[in-house]
Design a protein around this motif. Structure first.
Motif, short mmCIF file in Angstrom:
data_model
loop_
_atom_site.label_atom_id
_atom_site.label_comp_id
_atom_site.label_asym_id
_atom_site.label_seq_id
_atom_site.Cartn_x
_atom_site.Cartn_y
_atom_site.Cartn_z
N LEU A 1 1.33 3.85 6.12
CA LEU A 1 1.41 3.30 7.13
C LEU A 1 -0.04 2.15 7.80
O LEU A 1 0.42 1.92 8.96
N THR A 2 -0.58 1.91 6.66
CA THR A 2 -1.02 0.60 7.10
C THR A 2 -0.51 -1.15 6.58
O THR A 2 -0.93 -1.36 7.59
N ARG A 3 0.38 -0.98 6.46
CA ARG A 3 1.65 -1.67 5.88
C ARG A 3 1.58 -1.89 7.20
O ARG A 3 2.73 -2.86 8.02
N ALA A 4 2.05 -0.49 7.87
CA ALA A 4 2.83 -0.46 9.10
C ALA A 4 2.41 -1.06 10.72
O ALA A 4 2.85 -1.02 11.57
N GLY A 5 0.64 -1.17 10.39
CA GLY A 5 0.17 -1.27 11.13
C GLY A 5 -0.89 -0.73 11.67
O GLY A 5 -1.31 -0.27 13.30
N PHE A 6 -0.58 0.90 11.29
CA PHE A 6 -1.62 1.72 12.02
C PHE A 6 -2.94 1.87 11.47
O PHE A 6 -3.39 1.05 10.09
N PRO A 7 -3.79 1.95 12.41
CA PRO A 7 -5.28 1.75 12.18
C PRO A 7 -5.60 3.26 11.53
O PRO A 7 -5.26 4.53 11.94
N VAL A 8 -6.07 3.46 9.77
CA VAL A 8 -5.90 4.43 9.68
C VAL A 8 -7.68 4.84 8.74
O VAL A 8 -8.77 4.13 8.56
N ILE A 9 -8.33 6.81 8.57
CA ILE A 9 -9.20 6.62 7.54
C ILE A 9 -8.04 7.73 6.89
O ILE A 9 -7.55 8.52 7.15
N VAL A 10 -8.67 7.96 5.85
CA VAL A 10 -8.47 9.36 4.30
C VAL A 10 -10.07 9.81 4.38
O VAL A 10 -10.72 9.23 3.99
N LEU A 11 -10.20 10.95 4.13
CA LEU A 11 -10.54 11.52 4.23
C LEU A 11 -10.60 12.70 2.82
O LEU A 11 -9.59 12.53 2.65
N GLU A 12 -11.32 12.79 1.88
CA GLU A 12 -11.45 13.33 1.00
C GLU A 12 -12.64 14.56 0.41
O GLU A 12 -13.97 13.85 1.21
N LYS A 13 -12.44 15.73 0.53
CA LYS A 13 -13.77 16.40 -0.52
C LYS A 13 -14.22 15.97 -1.38
O LYS A 13 -15.20 16.74 -1.70
#
Length: 403
Positions: free
Chosen positions: A47-59
């Motif tokens: 998704l990042t390479r496709a240009g989407f701003p991304v947040i990843v969450l991990e508990k």
């Protein structure tokens, strides 16, 4: 859910590769991915390479769920044999599923080359052998089906097996030239570090306590009192993703694995250090590592609780060690690490990828079974296409309402 117990080798090998912050304020982002394991990392990377701003969450800490316990065999073989899958979903979709998994092996290789980092990725042949004599004819039909669809396989009879692996006293096997293995834990960190360098944000030790859907997207309520707003949510929480679905789509199992101390003075532990697995269900599987260790896993049980699973770890580890010594008596196998974990399988052995009506603006990436990493590649490609408004011709195969 308590996913992993014992001493997962990949964490002990690599330690804490990278540190990530905890989200400590209200914020928003176009895409949020729940899950910081290998699946979430591959989704974030695509998704990042496709240009989407991304947040990843991990508990948990990044990669410390099922990823840290993965034995990371990259096999195109789905847990459901091709011949059986054809009877379940039709020849076209079954063949396509296997083709996609073959292609995914080389896509992982390409990603590793682009990252220019050491992930212990190695192309590796695999040998699928008949556990008992009566399985020989079943394997033969499976071989013919794979050969027909163009997979690069060879038929090994008893004589060929004895010639190449003298210790393996079995009647038949399928040798596959397409396969690989990797350090999934390290791969996860490298993927996310690359995403961060391109603007993605990654937070761990923060848990989503509530998901609220509304006309503007999705709001995630966090255990620290803050909230996160997003237009699109991707749930890639592995076997815990079932918690967000009203319809049960998986069966949980407990699995066990051990890894030996390095075995010196051996150029190859067995034939080209190929990955080995058997036709019995549940099955044993074996692979080697870059530092000449032998990893063996299996002895699966239906999951009832983490407590019961963990109580069996010592007994199962001894059984696995005895299996290793029985199959390869000449190898000085000494267990170095042992661990157990919970994993899931689906009715047809295929992943669930896509959306469900009860969760608008949300995509699920549920890659279960023995080749979950390759399913995660498929999920990352399909979901990226769907978010870009592109039609993906393979999305129908893995949709939720297929069963």
């Amino acid at each position: 859910m308590d996913l992993i117990s014992g001493q997962p080798w990949w964490f002990y090998k690599n330690g804490i590769s990278n540190a990530y912050p905890s989200l400590t304020q209200n914020t928003k982002e176009e895409v949020v991915i729940m899950g910081g394991g290998i699946t979430g990392a591959l989704l974030a990377w695509h998704l990042t390479r496709a240009g989407f701003p991304v947040i990843v969450l991990e508990k948990r800490h990044i990669g410390m769920g099922s990823t840290s316990g993965s034995t990371a065999l990259l096999q195109y073989e789905i847990d459901t044999m091709l011949t059986d899958l054809i009877g379940m979903i039709g020849e076209k979709n079954a063949v396509r599923s296997y083709q996609l998994c073959v292609e995914a092996i080389y896509k992982v290789q390409l990603i590793c080359k682009k990252l220019k980092v050491k992930t212990d990725f190695a192309l590796q042949k695999s040998i699928y052998y008949a556990s008992v004599l009566k399985d020989r004819d079943i394997l033969r039909k499976e071989f013919e089906a794979r050969k027909k669809m163009g997979i690069d396989v060879e038929w090994w009879d008893r004589e060929t097996i004895r010639k190449n692996i003298p210790d393996l006293n079995k009647s038949a096997a399928i040798l596959s030239h397409d396969g690989a293995q990797i350090d999934a834990y390290q791969f996860t960190h490298f993927l996310l570090q690359d995403c961060i360098s391109k603007g993605a944000r990654v937070y761990d030790t923060v848990e989503v306590t509530e998901i609220k859907h509304h006309s503007r997207g999705v709001t995630l309520m966090l255990d620290n009192g803050f909230k996160l707003d997003t237009k699109k949510l991707v749930i890639a929480s592995g076997y815990e993703s079932q918690n967000y679905l009203s319809k049960r789509v998986v069966r949980l199992h407990s699995s066990y694995a051990i890894i030996s101390k390095p075995i010196d003075n051996q150029k190859e532990l067995w034939y080209e250090n190929a990955m080995l697995w058997e036709s019995a269900r549940p099955y044993l599987y074996m692979r080697t590592t870059a530092d000449k260790r032998m990893l063996i896993g299996g002895k699966d049980e239906m999951f009832s609780s983490a407590v019961k699973r963990d109580k069996l770890l010592h007994k199962k580890s001894l059984q696995l060690e005895n299996n290793a010594k029985k199959i390869f008596p000449h190898l000085p196998f000494v267990t170095d690490y042992s661990w157990c974990g919970t994993f899931a399988e689906t009715e047809d052995g295929l992943p669930f990828i896509g959306s469900v009506k009860e969760h608008p603006d949300t995509y699920f990436a549920l890659g279960f079974g023995g080749n979950g990493i390759l399913f995660s590649i498929l999920a990352a490609e399909i979901i990226t296409d769907l978010m870009q408004g592109k039609k993906n011709r393979d999305a129908e195969i893995f949709k939720f309402d297929r069963i």
